[in-house]
Write a protein that holds these residues in place. Structure first.
Motif, PDB file in Angstrom:
ATOM      1  N   ASP A   1      -4.019   8.618  -0.198  1.00 50.39           N
ATOM      2  CA  ASP A   1      -4.575   9.331   0.719  1.00 50.39           C
ATOM      3  C   ASP A   1      -3.733  10.068   2.458  1.00 50.39           C
ATOM      4  O   ASP A   1      -3.009  10.333   2.116  1.00 50.39           O
ATOM      5  N   ARG A   2      -4.330  10.946   3.446  1.00 49.21           N
ATOM      6  CA  ARG A   2      -3.980  11.173   4.305  1.00 49.21           C
ATOM      7  C   ARG A   2      -3.300   9.950   5.048  1.00 49.21           C
ATOM      8  O   ARG A   2      -2.146  10.452   6.064  1.00 49.21           O
ATOM      9  N   GLU A   3      -3.614   9.500   5.072  1.00 49.89           N
ATOM     10  CA  GLU A   3      -2.148   8.422   5.456  1.00 49.89           C
ATOM     11  C   GLU A   3      -1.311   7.680   5.037  1.00 49.89           C
ATOM     12  O   GLU A   3      -0.575   6.454   5.291  1.00 49.89           O
ATOM     13  N   ASN A   4      -0.834   7.998   3.788  1.00 48.61           N
ATOM     14  CA  ASN A   4      -0.243   7.701   2.885  1.00 48.61           C
ATOM     15  C   ASN A   4      -0.144   6.668   2.068  1.00 48.61           C
ATOM     16  O   ASN A   4       1.154   5.870   1.794  1.00 48.61           O
ATOM     17  N   THR A   5      -1.639   5.701   1.804  1.00 55.47           N
ATOM     18  CA  THR A   5      -1.763   4.925   1.136  1.00 55.47           C
ATOM     19  C   THR A   5      -2.320   5.008   0.061  1.00 55.47           C
ATOM     20  O   THR A   5      -2.536   5.916  -1.111  1.00 55.47           O
ATOM     21  N   TYR A   6      -1.314   4.637  -1.067  1.00 50.32           N
ATOM     22  CA  TYR A   6      -1.209   4.640  -2.720  1.00 50.32           C
ATOM     23  C   TYR A   6      -3.066   4.104  -2.786  1.00 50.32           C
ATOM     24  O   TYR A   6      -3.610   3.346  -2.571  1.00 50.32           O
TER      25      TYR A   6
ATOM     26  N   GLY B   1       0.670  -0.944   0.398  1.00 50.07           N
ATOM     27  CA  GLY B   1      -0.231   0.055   0.232  1.00 50.07           C
ATOM     28  C   GLY B   1       1.003   1.448   0.033  1.00 50.07           C
ATOM     29  O   GLY B   1       0.069   2.257  -0.199  1.00 50.07           O
ATOM     30  N   LYS B   2       2.377   0.864   0.231  1.00 48.46           N
ATOM     31  CA  LYS B   2       3.109   2.260   0.017  1.00 48.46           C
ATOM     32  C   LYS B   2       3.368   2.779  -1.097  1.00 48.46           C
ATOM     33  O   LYS B   2       3.935   1.130  -1.661  1.00 48.46           O
ATOM     34  N   PHE B   3       3.511   3.553  -1.924  1.00 47.44           N
ATOM     35  CA  PHE B   3       3.755   4.309  -2.605  1.00 47.44           C
ATOM     36  C   PHE B   3       5.703   4.898  -3.490  1.00 47.44           C
ATOM     37  O   PHE B   3       6.048   4.994  -2.096  1.00 47.44           O
ATOM     38  N   LEU B   4       6.098   3.575  -3.700  1.00 48.87           N
ATOM     39  CA  LEU B   4       8.011   4.037  -3.740  1.00 48.87           C
ATOM     40  C   LEU B   4       8.336   4.742  -5.013  1.00 48.87           C
ATOM     41  O   LEU B   4       9.654   5.476  -5.128  1.00 48.87           O
ATOM     42  N   GLY B   5       7.842   4.454  -5.683  1.00 49.05           N
ATOM     43  CA  GLY B   5       8.732   5.296  -7.056  1.00 49.05           C
ATOM     44  C   GLY B   5       7.482   4.493  -8.348  1.00 49.05           C
ATOM     45  O   GLY B   5       6.655   4.361  -8.296  1.00 49.05           O
ATOM     46  N   PHE B   6       8.380   5.229  -9.511  1.00 47.68           N
ATOM     47  CA  PHE B   6       7.375   4.186 -10.836  1.00 47.68           C
ATOM     48  C   PHE B   6       9.195   3.352 -11.747  1.00 47.68           C
ATOM     49  O   PHE B   6      10.110   4.407 -11.203  1.00 47.68           O
TER      50      PHE B   6
END
Length: 221
Positions: free
Chosen positions: A99-104, A41-46
């Motif tokens: 989102d505000r919980e840093n979920t992708y 659920g955490k965005f790492l990059g592209f």
């Protein structure tokens, strides 16, 4: 016009356990040159197709490939303007949404963001455009709008950019609901405003049609 409204559901995220060959197949299928990488659920990059081609190993795991633009994201409640700003800062055609919980939550393509930008500025509506140059201290939109409305014309949208030739000045771009702006231009100039360019959409005047077309191409609409 919040970011979450423009998430493109056709662009899937990659997992660290996915393989490079599969990523390339997805990119080809959806016609993109990069895909987001998400872990729990955490965005790492592209990951871009260019990086994968350099690695030249279709079986390598995404976890072994360098991701880029890890800062290329916005919160879901941010305005579409923030999406465009982040895209420009990171030189990326994709912007992740969290989102505000840093979920992708997903990604926005620049094609979608620019289309939304065009709608917000009424660019696709019929009418003409004036560009004014002035000191920031002289910028009073209410007064400018009053002068324009005195010519039975309304301002559909406006935005400000800095003047690259003079850091003390701004450029004010005004989109209006009338194609013929010669009377508006004359009124503004009579009250001391400097009109530096205009894009007048008027049937039968090819030069002005070309100018409108050039403006839209400049904005990439």
């Amino acid at each position: 016009m919040q970011a979450y409204e423009f998430i493109n559901s056709l662009i899937p995220p990659l997992k660290l356990s996915d393989r490079a060959g599969m990523a390339l197949n997805w990119m080809e299928e959806i016609r993109t040159d990069a895909l987001p990488v998400v872990d729990e659920g955490k965005f790492l990059g592209f990951v871009s197709d260019e990086i994968i081609f350099e690695v030249n190993d279709p079986d390598i795991l995404i976890s072994k490939i360098e991701v880029v633009s890890g800062a290329c994201w916005v919160y879901s409640d941010k305005h579409i303007y923030d999406v465009l700003r982040v895209s420009a800062d990171e030189h990326s055609n994709l912007v992740a949404v969290l989102d505000r919980e840093n979920t992708y939550l997903g990604v926005i393509t620049m094609e979608d963001a620019i289309a939304a930008f065009a709608d917000s500025l009424s660019i696709k509506s019929q009418g003409g455009v004036l560009i004014l140059s002035m000191d920031m201290s002289d910028y009073h939109l209410s007064e400018i709008s009053r002068l324009i409305e005195s010519e039975n014309t309304k301002v559909l949208s406006s935005f400000i950019t800095s003047d690259p030739l003079d850091e003390n000045k701004i450029k004010l771009t005004l989109k209006m609901d009338k194609p013929d702006l010669k009377h508006v231009k004359a009124t503004l100039e009579r009250f001391g405003y400097r009109v530096i360019d205009h894009f007048q959409e008027e049937t039968g005047i090819s030069a002005d049609e070309d100018r409108i077309g050039n403006l839209l191409r400049f904005l990439d609409i």
